[in-house]
Design an enzyme around this catalytic site. Structure first.
Site: not given
Length: 321
Positions: A105-107, A125
């Site tokens: 998730v995300c970074s 990302s």
């Protein structure tokens, strides 16, 4: 029937929503499927509590090196992904390939990439991290626009709430659409965003022009997607020559007038397909495409699916598809 195990990796300066968003989705699904739902556990390197980027303290269930092989290994993002503990990367490099499904998730994609788990794969990302991800790990095929990307058994999502979208998609895959819809309703979120939907609306994806006449043109496009939005018509509205207008618009927004118009029209058509019973021919006219075939070409180019396919999956309305 057995439950699917979900192991969530915790580390200092993790983004709390990257953890709690997907966990709430899996937990909600598991409550309606107690026999074949999800068993969720969290773990940190030493089993010690971690402090999130917002100052919350999360207490893990145990140590990573004591965790059983999970069905789904979920790696959240946050500022802590920028300079991670080398031991965490080593653990991911060893244990990541053993999971049936690997999710970031995300970074969190930065951690997977550092462990070599995204080499040769498509990934995304948070929009603010994609350039860094591509520069630091050139073996990763970074796609900055989608809210999530699936490549084999590896799934990566954009920032924060996109982790909820991805988790809902995984629940739909595991337990069916009705369960995913039930969870989405409980969390008061939509089960409509396809993975290849852009992270931003057309207006947010492009910069806002500095000069008032160009800003007014941007607003006009958003409010009148079915009108004549040719460069000549827009230039006339901005009181500029077509050539000067096209150069100025691109310089101040980062996209050409034609590309901006296409984004707005596809976005408007997508909303109509989701929320209105209007037929594709009527929507084509309302969005400035004129014919269903022109709308279909724009959808396939932008979203990778036809308007009929999009409506079938994401619509809450009727219509002829």
């Amino acid at each position: 029937m057995t439950q699917r195990s979900v192991l969530v990796v915790l580390f200092d300066q993790v983004q709390s929503l990257d953890v709690t968003g997907p966990v709430e989705v899996f937990d909600g699904a598991g409550r309606s499927h107690p026999r074949d739902g999800y068993e969720i556990r969290t773990a940190s390197l030493d089993g010690a509590p971690v402090r999130t980027s917002s100052g919350l303290t999360l207490a893990p269930d145990g140590r990573l090196d004591a965790a059983d092989r999970p069905h789904t290994l979920l790696v959240p993002g946050g500022p802590g992904t920028r300079d991670p503990d080398p031991r965490l990367i080593d653990w991911l490099r060893t244990h990541g390939p053993r999971a049936d499904r690997l999710v970031s998730v995300c970074s969190g994609a930065l951690l997977l990439a550092a462990a070599g788990l995204l080499d040769g794969r498509r990934a995304t990302s948070h929009w603010a991290v994609c350039e860094l991800l591509a520069r630091r790990y050139p073996a990763v095929r970074v796609e900055p626009d989608p809210i999530f990307v699936r490549d084999g058994n590896v799934a990566t999502s954009a920032g924060v709430t996109a982790g909820i979208d991805l988790a809902l998609a995984l629940v739909e895959e595991d337990l069916g659409r009705e369960t995913a819809l039930l969870v989405a309703r409980h969390l008061v979120v939509f089960l409509r965003r396809p993975g290849n939907q852009a992270q931003f609306s057309a207006q947010l994806a492009a910069q806002t022009a500095q000069r008032a006449p160009l800003r007014e043109v941007q607003q006009w496009i958003a409010e009148h997607p079915g009108d004549d939005l040719s460069v000549e018509a827009l230039a006339d509205r901005a009181r500029l020559s077509p050539r000067h207008f096209a150069r100025a618009f691109h310089a101040e927004t980062g996209v050409s007038p034609g590309r901006y118009v296409e984004r707005v029209r596809v976005e408007h058509a997508r909303r109509l397909l989701e929320d209105s019973p209007a037929g594709v021919a009527q929507i084509s006219r309302a969005c400035g495409y004129g014919t269903p075939e022109a709308l279909r070409r724009a959808f396939v180019k932008t979203l990778g699916q036809s308007p009929a396919e999009y409506r079938k999956r994401f619509s809450g309305a009727g219509g002829d598809g």
